[in-house]
Design a protein around this motif. Sequence first.
Motif, PDB file in Angstrom:
ATOM      1  N   ASP A 216      -6.247  16.511  11.447  1.00 48.97           N
ATOM      2  CA  ASP A 216      -6.803  17.254  10.312  1.00 48.97           C
ATOM      3  C   ASP A 216      -5.981  17.063   9.039  1.00 48.97           C
ATOM      4  OD1 ASP A 216      -8.867  18.230  11.822  1.00 48.97           O
ATOM      5  OD2 ASP A 216      -7.914  20.147  12.271  1.00 48.97           O
ATOM      6  N   GLY A 217      -4.731  16.659   9.192  1.00 48.17           N
ATOM      7  CA  GLY A 217      -3.882  16.429   8.027  1.00 48.17           C
ATOM      8  C   GLY A 217      -3.997  15.020   7.476  1.00 48.17           C
ATOM      9  N   GLY A 218      -4.876  14.211   8.124  1.00 46.54           N
ATOM     10  CA  GLY A 218      -5.072  12.843   7.648  1.00 46.54           C
ATOM     11  C   GLY A 218      -4.212  11.823   8.365  1.00 46.54           C
ATOM     12  N   LEU A 219      -3.757  12.149   9.566  1.00 48.60           N
ATOM     13  CA  LEU A 219      -2.889  11.243  10.314  1.00 48.60           C
ATOM     14  C   LEU A 219      -3.498   9.850  10.451  1.00 48.60           C
ATOM     15  CD1 LEU A 219      -0.309  10.918  12.111  1.00 48.60           C
ATOM     16  CD2 LEU A 219      -1.791  11.454  14.056  1.00 48.60           C
ATOM     17  N   GLU A 220      -2.694   8.826  10.120  1.00 45.06           N
ATOM     18  CA  GLU A 220      -3.083   7.427  10.324  1.00 45.06           C
ATOM     19  C   GLU A 220      -2.295   6.813  11.475  1.00 45.06           C
ATOM     20  OE1 GLU A 220      -4.356   6.176   5.750  1.00 45.06           O
ATOM     21  OE2 GLU A 220      -2.517   5.399   6.624  1.00 45.06           O
ATOM     22  N   GLU A 221      -0.974   7.099  11.487  1.00 49.21           N
ATOM     23  CA  GLU A 221      -0.118   6.561  12.544  1.00 49.21           C
ATOM     24  C   GLU A 221       0.948   7.576  12.907  1.00 49.21           C
ATOM     25  OE1 GLU A 221       1.439   2.512  12.660  1.00 49.21           O
ATOM     26  OE2 GLU A 221       0.217   2.053  10.911  1.00 49.21           O
ATOM     27  N   LEU A 222       1.351   7.569  14.189  1.00 45.79           N
ATOM     28  CA  LEU A 222       2.466   8.382  14.658  1.00 45.79           C
ATOM     29  C   LEU A 222       3.263   7.509  15.623  1.00 45.79           C
ATOM     30  CD1 LEU A 222       2.461  12.097  15.733  1.00 45.79           C
ATOM     31  CD2 LEU A 222       3.593  10.381  17.150  1.00 45.79           C
TER      32      LEU A 222
ATOM     33  N   VAL B 179       5.457  10.107  10.962  1.00 46.33           N
ATOM     34  CA  VAL B 179       4.038  10.399  10.748  1.00 46.33           C
ATOM     35  C   VAL B 179       3.614   9.729   9.441  1.00 46.33           C
ATOM     36  CG1 VAL B 179       2.367  12.206  10.186  1.00 46.33           C
ATOM     37  CG2 VAL B 179       4.053  12.582  11.999  1.00 46.33           C
ATOM     38  N   GLN B 180       2.540   8.951   9.505  1.00 45.47           N
ATOM     39  CA  GLN B 180       2.050   8.239   8.312  1.00 45.47           C
ATOM     40  C   GLN B 180       0.637   8.681   7.966  1.00 45.47           C
ATOM     41  OE1 GLN B 180       2.546   3.863   7.998  1.00 45.47           O
ATOM     42  NE2 GLN B 180       0.355   3.790   7.526  1.00 45.47           N
TER      43      GLN B 180
ATOM     44  N   SER C 204      -2.329   8.609   4.343  1.00 50.38           N
ATOM     45  CA  SER C 204      -2.610   7.957   3.073  1.00 50.38           C
ATOM     46  C   SER C 204      -1.831   8.643   1.959  1.00 50.38           C
ATOM     47  CB  SER C 204      -4.118   8.042   2.753  1.00 50.38           C
ATOM     48  OG  SER C 204      -4.483   9.388   2.481  1.00 50.38           O
ATOM     49  N   PHE C 205      -1.734   8.000   0.833  1.00 49.34           N
ATOM     50  CA  PHE C 205      -1.085   8.551  -0.356  1.00 49.34           C
ATOM     51  C   PHE C 205      -1.724   9.889  -0.730  1.00 49.34           C
ATOM     52  CE2 PHE C 205      -1.606   8.902  -5.025  1.00 49.34           C
ATOM     53  CZ  PHE C 205      -0.289   9.108  -5.393  1.00 49.34           C
ATOM     54  N   GLU C 206      -3.049   9.951  -0.669  1.00 53.00           N
ATOM     55  CA  GLU C 206      -3.794  11.135  -1.084  1.00 53.00           C
ATOM     56  C   GLU C 206      -3.583  12.335  -0.159  1.00 53.00           C
ATOM     57  OE1 GLU C 206      -5.533   7.530  -2.778  1.00 53.00           O
ATOM     58  OE2 GLU C 206      -5.092   8.120  -0.695  1.00 53.00           O
ATOM     59  N   ASP C 207      -3.204  12.080   1.100  1.00 55.35           N
ATOM     60  CA  ASP C 207      -3.076  13.166   2.079  1.00 55.35           C
ATOM     61  C   ASP C 207      -1.656  13.723   2.195  1.00 55.35           C
ATOM     62  OD1 ASP C 207      -5.655  13.693   3.061  1.00 55.35           O
ATOM     63  OD2 ASP C 207      -5.622  11.857   4.254  1.00 55.35           O
ATOM     64  N   PHE C 208      -0.781  13.352   1.256  1.00 51.91           N
ATOM     65  CA  PHE C 208       0.616  13.812   1.320  1.00 51.91           C
ATOM     66  C   PHE C 208       0.678  15.338   1.406  1.00 51.91           C
ATOM     67  CE2 PHE C 208       4.658  15.247  -0.304  1.00 51.91           C
ATOM     68  CZ  PHE C 208       5.574  14.357   0.235  1.00 51.91           C
ATOM     69  N   GLY C 209       0.025  16.027   0.473  1.00 52.53           N
ATOM     70  CA  GLY C 209       0.069  17.485   0.426  1.00 52.53           C
ATOM     71  C   GLY C 209      -0.539  18.128   1.658  1.00 52.53           C
ATOM     72  N   ASN C 210      -1.664  17.581   2.129  1.00 52.73           N
ATOM     73  CA  ASN C 210      -2.323  18.132   3.319  1.00 52.73           C
ATOM     74  C   ASN C 210      -1.407  18.078   4.537  1.00 52.73           C
ATOM     75  OD1 ASN C 210      -4.689  18.570   1.893  1.00 52.73           O
ATOM     76  ND2 ASN C 210      -5.555  16.577   2.419  1.00 52.73           N
ATOM     77  N   MET C 211      -0.778  16.916   4.753  1.00 52.04           N
ATOM     78  CA  MET C 211       0.091  16.764   5.913  1.00 52.04           C
ATOM     79  C   MET C 211       1.357  17.596   5.768  1.00 52.04           C
ATOM     80  SD  MET C 211       0.504  15.589   8.912  1.00 52.04           S
ATOM     81  CE  MET C 211      -0.747  14.314   9.119  1.00 52.04           C
TER      82      MET C 211
ATOM     83  N   SER D  61       0.860  -1.183   0.000  1.00 52.30           N
ATOM     84  CA  SER D  61       0.000   0.000   0.000  1.00 52.30           C
ATOM     85  C   SER D  61       0.897   1.234   0.000  1.00 52.30           C
ATOM     86  CB  SER D  61      -0.892   0.000   1.245  1.00 52.30           C
ATOM     87  OG  SER D  61      -1.678   1.165   1.291  1.00 52.30           O
ATOM     88  N   ARG D  62       0.584   2.207  -0.846  1.00 51.16           N
ATOM     89  CA  ARG D  62       1.408   3.406  -0.941  1.00 51.16           C
ATOM     90  C   ARG D  62       0.987   4.398   0.138  1.00 51.16           C
ATOM     91  NH1 ARG D  62       2.694   6.993  -6.397  1.00 51.16           N
ATOM     92  NH2 ARG D  62       4.908   7.298  -5.946  1.00 51.16           N
ATOM     93  N   LYS D  63       1.945   4.798   0.959  1.00 49.55           N
ATOM     94  CA  LYS D  63       1.662   5.687   2.081  1.00 49.55           C
ATOM     95  C   LYS D  63       2.582   6.906   2.051  1.00 49.55           C
ATOM     96  CE  LYS D  63      -1.445   3.087   4.178  1.00 49.55           C
ATOM     97  NZ  LYS D  63      -2.845   3.541   4.405  1.00 49.55           N
ATOM     98  N   SER D  64       2.118   7.991   2.674  1.00 49.02           N
ATOM     99  CA  SER D  64       2.934   9.197   2.846  1.00 49.02           C
ATOM    100  C   SER D  64       3.635   9.090   4.195  1.00 49.02           C
ATOM    101  CB  SER D  64       2.043  10.437   2.824  1.00 49.02           C
ATOM    102  OG  SER D  64       1.237  10.464   1.662  1.00 49.02           O
TER     103      SER D  64
END
Length: 241
Positions: free
Chosen positions: A156-162, A176-177, A179-186, A132-135
């Motif tokens: 708010d930046g789409g955090l999945e894991e820290l 900080v991990q 999703s692929f789609e939330d790269f720019g937001n984070m 799975s591709r992750k940021s």
Amino acid sequence: MGRAFEFRKERKFKRWAKMAVQFTRLGKEIAIAVKEGGPLPENNARLRTAIQNAKAVNMPKDRIEAAIKRASEKDAKGYEEHVYEGYGPHGVPILVETATDNTNRTVGNIRSYFTKAGGSLGKTGSLDFIFSRKSIFRFQASDDLDLEELELELIDGGLEELYVEADEEGNDVIVVQTSFEDFGNMQRLLEEKGIELKSSKLERIPLSHTQVSEEQAADVMKLIDRLEEDDDVQAVYHNME
């Protein structure tokens, strides 16, 4: 005395060789970013990321600037990004990210490495169920940083894991991990909070793992080492336990 000197000399050479490979890969990333979004980091998020990652491995400032200038020239070579997926020795899934100015050369070399190692290339997307591709964002831990509070702020930046891991020098690094789609937001959120990143990348995270013996792992690592020595290869991922 002689053996100790030779050992230190060999380790130093390996460090230089590793650094040279890193600089080449980052130079390509900078070139791709400039071609995509222009030479100004403030207007080009991918270029900001590439520069950030280059600084994290101590790539000289003049070399970074030279890479941007080269990529800005009209006749500068362009690189195409391709992903190759296959199975190495003992059925271990391996995914290879490349950036190349000669696709025929690259795919020929990648296929050859797999074949000689007793593996085979598969079709594009054949390993989607494994990786799975992750940021992934990494920055230095500090005593005045409250992880629980930070975790709440990064939702708010789409955090999945820290979580915290150790770098090569044994220092604690916060990871900080998203999703692929939330790269720019984070990335924007971390920049707004004034956090100086060590690196920010899109990585392939294995969703399952393959169990292998030490001998089998050694066979797979020979293939991975050969792939990573290729100038066209940007990153190699596997799912060995």
